[in-house]
Scaffold this active site. Sequence first.
Site, PDB file in Angstrom:
ATOM      1  N   SER A  65       0.802  -1.184   0.036  1.00  0.00           N
ATOM      2  CA  SER A  65      -0.090  -0.177  -0.067  1.00  0.00           C
ATOM      3  C   SER A  65       0.904   1.254   0.047  1.00  0.00           C
ATOM      4  O   SER A  65       0.310   2.417  -0.283  1.00  0.00           O
ATOM      5  CB  SER A  65      -0.813   0.148   1.137  1.00  0.00           C
ATOM      6  OG  SER A  65      -0.274  -0.091   2.502  1.00  0.00           O
ATOM      7  N   ASP A  97      -4.441   5.989  11.530  1.00  0.00           N
ATOM      8  CA  ASP A  97      -3.249   5.332  10.552  1.00  0.00           C
ATOM      9  C   ASP A  97      -2.208   6.176  10.700  1.00  0.00           C
ATOM     10  O   ASP A  97      -2.343   7.466   9.931  1.00  0.00           O
ATOM     11  CB  ASP A  97      -4.204   5.455   9.189  1.00  0.00           C
ATOM     12  CG  ASP A  97      -2.898   5.009   7.885  1.00  0.00           C
ATOM     13  OD1 ASP A  97      -1.639   4.773   8.685  1.00  0.00           O
ATOM     14  OD2 ASP A  97      -3.382   4.765   6.725  1.00  0.00           O
ATOM     15  N   HIS A 118       0.378   5.156   6.564  1.00  0.00           N
ATOM     16  CA  HIS A 118       0.258   5.725   5.034  1.00  0.00           C
ATOM     17  C   HIS A 118       0.534   7.578   5.302  1.00  0.00           C
ATOM     18  O   HIS A 118       0.563   7.806   6.492  1.00  0.00           O
ATOM     19  CB  HIS A 118      -1.006   5.226   4.601  1.00  0.00           C
ATOM     20  CG  HIS A 118      -0.971   3.860   4.331  1.00  0.00           C
ATOM     21  ND1 HIS A 118      -1.725   3.335   5.173  1.00  0.00           N
ATOM     22  CD2 HIS A 118      -0.404   2.987   3.512  1.00  0.00           C
ATOM     23  CE1 HIS A 118      -1.490   1.822   5.093  1.00  0.00           C
ATOM     24  NE2 HIS A 118      -0.931   1.796   3.797  1.00  0.00           N
TER      25      HIS A 118
END
Length: 443
Positions: free
Chosen positions: A157, A411, A414
Amino acid sequence: MGISNPNRDQSLTKKLFSLFLYALLPISLLSLYFYPIPFLPSTQTELPHSTIISHSSASSTPPSFTSTPPSSEKVETLDTPCDYFNGKWIRDRRGPLYNGTTCGTIKEGQNCIKHGRPDSDYLNWRWKPNQCNLPRFEPNTFLQIITNKHIAFVGDSMARNQLESLLCMLSTVSTPNLVYTSGVDNKFRKWNFVSHNASVSVYWSPFLVQGVEKSNEGPNHNKLYLDLVDEKWGKEMEFMDFIVISVGHWFLHPAVYYENDSVLGCHYCPGFNHTEIGFYDVLRKALRTTLNSIIDRKGNSIKGSNGVDVIVTTFSPAHFEGEWDKAGACPKTKPYRNREKELEGMDDEIRKIEIEEVESAKVKSSEFEGIIRLEALDITKLALLRPDGHPGPYMNPFPFANGVQEHVQNDCVHWCLPGPIDTWNEIFLEIMKKWKENPRIEE
Ligand SMILES: *[C@@H]1O[C@H](CO)[C@@H](O)[C@H](O)[C@H]1NC(C)=O
Ligand SMILES: *[C@@H]1O[C@H](CO)[C@@H](O)[C@H](O)[C@H]1NC(C)=O
Ligand SMILES: *[C@@H]1O[C@H](CO)[C@@H](O)[C@H](O)[C@H]1NC(C)=O
Ligand SMILES: *[C@@H]1O[C@H](CO)[C@@H](O)[C@H](O)[C@H]1NC(C)=O
């Protein structure tokens, strides 16, 4: 490798808890930060300066940069190599090239503006390498370089995150058409910039080599076949002119490793009678298999296949400071100042392995000079300095609309788009520009 085995039992409860969360969470990556991570002693070995790119002051120093530059910049002359990977983040009022609404390709969980992140200071920084200036991203130049070409992002990702940043920046001058999509969560996608007949694609392959990802139904660990490249992207290598590789985080998961059809060992696999071998050597082997197969296939060029330029984006550190499911997991709103945070431990180790494997692949590919080029996009240090660039709770829309709840998903892995990851692509473009000066032999 002398891998220690820290505190496994103490954190077993947490581990089980996080395994349970895997079943609930689309971003299963988050919970891996509760796994005990085997650290190697952090060595201070100097890395080869693979990252030095010849740099022309005439073309890339903006005219505004004339007022008393620091002494390190005075020595800059035409074609002085610039190390883009050591420097600092400085304020930049210009802001990003795009916003959360101008680009149609931002994954929801990374669209921080749209999800109501209230502070915007994190958008107003630019990376300043010590010896030169990093030019602002020029979408037209990038598109020119990939005209009639195919650039593929391969990995996890983080590869997708970097790809989406690139697409958003390119979209400011030309609209991409989505021409292919497949897989859960659009794991394989391809766009075409009709204006330049340029293709940009992404291939989900978090190990690069063949693997079976853990699943709720099947085994609770990954299986990796370290001697075999993942053909989900490998079979299309022949049609790729640029390959950007970005992996790392998935190697931390529990896994059983195979090589030449036999079990090599495992990482965190209680209940199996396999030897714990950690994941550092495994990552190294996976990268080696991958880069070797690129050299084999593109070097001993299948008829009609051109050479290839390969970028390995180095490990992007996470910034969890608290519990991932509590408010304030990555609460910083400013970059670290230079030296406030040093690269160490796992981040340092993974980066080192990636750079070493790129260096050794360069040596192996030297017989294909002018056909295969490789470079590390060594962003680990500059990424480490940006704890403020993650979605945190804004991975979900307006997480505090009803006040601060007891459980808040975060998160801290990311990057918000726009955000610091746009800088990875600015440096990537500088590498491409340098390559463009010495075209591949076929061109
Ligand atoms: C985003 O950019 C577009 C185009 O530049 C502009 O029209 C729009 O107002 C911007 N939106 C926000 C929220 O800044
Ligand atoms: C368009 O790009 C593809 C690679 O993506 C290339 O194979 C093809 O030759 C290009 N077409 C033209 C007309 O150059
Ligand atoms: C697997 O095969 C390769 C190539 O023959 C060899 O170099 C490697 O040592 C083998 N690995 C194991 C674990 O047997
Ligand atoms: C585990 O493996 C070792 C060495 O291969 C073997 O001696 C032992 O019997 C195995 N134990 C079990 C429970 O299978």
